[in-house]
Design a protein around this motif. Structure first.
Motif, mmCIF file in Angstrom:
data_model
loop_
_atom_site.group_PDB
_atom_site.id
_atom_site.type_symbol
_atom_site.label_atom_id
_atom_site.label_comp_id
_atom_site.label_asym_id
_atom_site.label_seq_id
_atom_site.Cartn_x
_atom_site.Cartn_y
_atom_site.Cartn_z
ATOM 1 N N LYS A 106 100.270 54.732 50.672
ATOM 2 C CA LYS A 106 100.346 54.163 52.007
ATOM 3 C C LYS A 106 101.528 53.206 52.111
ATOM 4 C CE LYS A 106 97.563 51.855 55.489
ATOM 5 N NZ LYS A 106 96.290 51.213 55.788
ATOM 6 N N GLU A 107 101.778 52.422 51.058
ATOM 7 C CA GLU A 107 102.891 51.482 51.062
ATOM 8 C C GLU A 107 104.232 52.206 50.971
ATOM 9 O OE1 GLU A 107 102.092 48.847 47.843
ATOM 10 O OE2 GLU A 107 100.455 47.838 48.869
ATOM 11 N N GLU A 108 104.279 53.338 50.265
ATOM 12 C CA GLU A 108 105.529 54.048 50.062
ATOM 13 C C GLU A 108 105.987 54.790 51.310
ATOM 14 O OE1 GLU A 108 104.883 56.570 46.698
ATOM 15 O OE2 GLU A 108 104.896 54.903 45.287
ATOM 16 N N THR A 109 105.075 55.197 52.157
ATOM 17 C CA THR A 109 105.463 55.927 53.359
ATOM 18 C C THR A 109 105.854 54.925 54.430
ATOM 19 O OG1 THR A 109 103.155 55.996 54.056
ATOM 20 C CG2 THR A 109 104.002 57.942 52.927
ATOM 21 N N PRO A 110 107.178 54.785 54.645
ATOM 22 C CA PRO A 110 107.612 53.793 55.641
ATOM 23 C C PRO A 110 107.300 54.293 57.046
ATOM 24 C CG PRO A 110 109.497 55.002 54.800
ATOM 25 C CD PRO A 110 108.283 55.460 54.010
ATOM 26 N N GLU A 111 106.985 53.359 57.883
ATOM 27 C CA GLU A 111 106.713 53.706 59.258
ATOM 28 C C GLU A 111 108.037 53.893 59.976
ATOM 29 O OE1 GLU A 111 104.128 50.969 61.197
ATOM 30 O OE2 GLU A 111 102.746 50.902 59.509
ATOM 31 N N ALA A 112 108.072 54.795 60.939
ATOM 32 C CA ALA A 112 109.283 55.021 61.717
ATOM 33 C C ALA A 112 109.590 53.766 62.525
ATOM 34 C CB ALA A 112 109.087 56.205 62.637
ATOM 35 N N PRO A 113 110.880 53.406 62.578
ATOM 36 C CA PRO A 113 111.203 52.206 63.357
ATOM 37 C C PRO A 113 110.863 52.435 64.830
ATOM 38 C CG PRO A 113 113.205 53.358 62.671
ATOM 39 C CD PRO A 113 112.051 54.036 62.019
ATOM 40 N N PRO A 114 110.501 51.389 65.505
ATOM 41 C CA PRO A 114 110.126 51.555 66.907
ATOM 42 C C PRO A 114 111.338 51.996 67.739
ATOM 43 C CG PRO A 114 110.228 49.233 66.327
ATOM 44 C CD PRO A 114 110.415 50.021 65.070
ATOM 45 N N ALA A 115 111.068 52.728 68.771
ATOM 46 C CA ALA A 115 112.151 53.190 69.647
ATOM 47 C C ALA A 115 112.807 51.984 70.305
ATOM 48 C CB ALA A 115 111.586 54.135 70.700
ATOM 49 N N PRO A 116 114.133 52.053 70.479
ATOM 50 C CA PRO A 116 114.810 50.902 71.098
ATOM 51 C C PRO A 116 114.346 50.711 72.542
ATOM 52 C CG PRO A 116 116.345 52.735 70.792
ATOM 53 C CD PRO A 116 115.053 53.113 70.136
#
Length: 133
Positions: A106-116
Motif C-alpha cells: 500500500k505504501e509503495e503504490t503512489p497515489e496519482a497527483p491530483p489534477a491541476p
C-alpha cells in the motif's frame, strides 16, 4: 463524569473492543493448536521414536506410597506445550508478516497527483504565452 460513564467510554473505544475480540479468538485458537499438537502431531512423532506417548513421559522423583501419590516431573506435557507455543508463534509470525507485506504494498503504490486546478491551468497558459513573446 461518573465512574460508570467513564468506564463505559473506556470500554466502548474501538481498541478495547478489538483487543477483547483478539483475546477471545486467540484463546480459541490456542485450544485448536493444543488439540492439533496432542492429537495429530505428537502420535506420529511418538511412533517414529519408538511408540512413546509424550503425555505420559515423566521422571519419578518419589514413588507412590500408600495414599500418597508419586512425585513426578512431567516433561512430556512440557514438550507438548513447547510444540504448542512454537506453532502458535509461527502462525502469529505469518499473520504479522502478511499484514506487513500488505502495508508495504500500500505504501509503495503512489497515489496519482491530483489534477491541476483551473487556476493552475490558467497560470500555466499565461506563463507559456509570456515565454512565446
Amino acid at each position: 463524569m461518573s465512574m460508570i460513564q467513564e468506564f463505559k467510554t473506556f470500554a466502548m473505544k474501538g481498541n478495547v473492543v478489538d483487543m477483547a475480540v483478539g483475546i477471545i479468538v486467540g484463546g480459541a485458537f490456542g485450544k485448536i493448536v493444543s488439540s492439533f499438537v496432542a492429537d495429530v502431531i505428537m502420535p506420529p512423532i511418538g511412533i517414529l521414536i519408538g511408540g512413546v506417548d509424550f503425555s505420559n513421559l515423566a521422571i519419578v522423583i518419589k514413588e507412590a506410597a500408600g495414599d500418597v501419590a508419586a512425585v513426578t516431573i512431567n516433561y512430556g506435557a512440557f514438550v507438548q506445550t513447547v510444540i504448542d507455543f512454537t506453532i502458535i508463534a509461527f502462525a502469529i509470525f505469518m499473520a504479522i508478516k502478511a499484514m506487513n507485506s500488505l502495508k508495504r504494498k500500500k505504501e509503495e503504490t503512489p497515489e496519482a497527483p491530483p489534477a491541476p486546478s483551473n487556476e493552475e491551468i490558467l497560470l500555466t497558459e499565461i506563463r507559456d504565452l509570456l515565454q512565446q513573446k
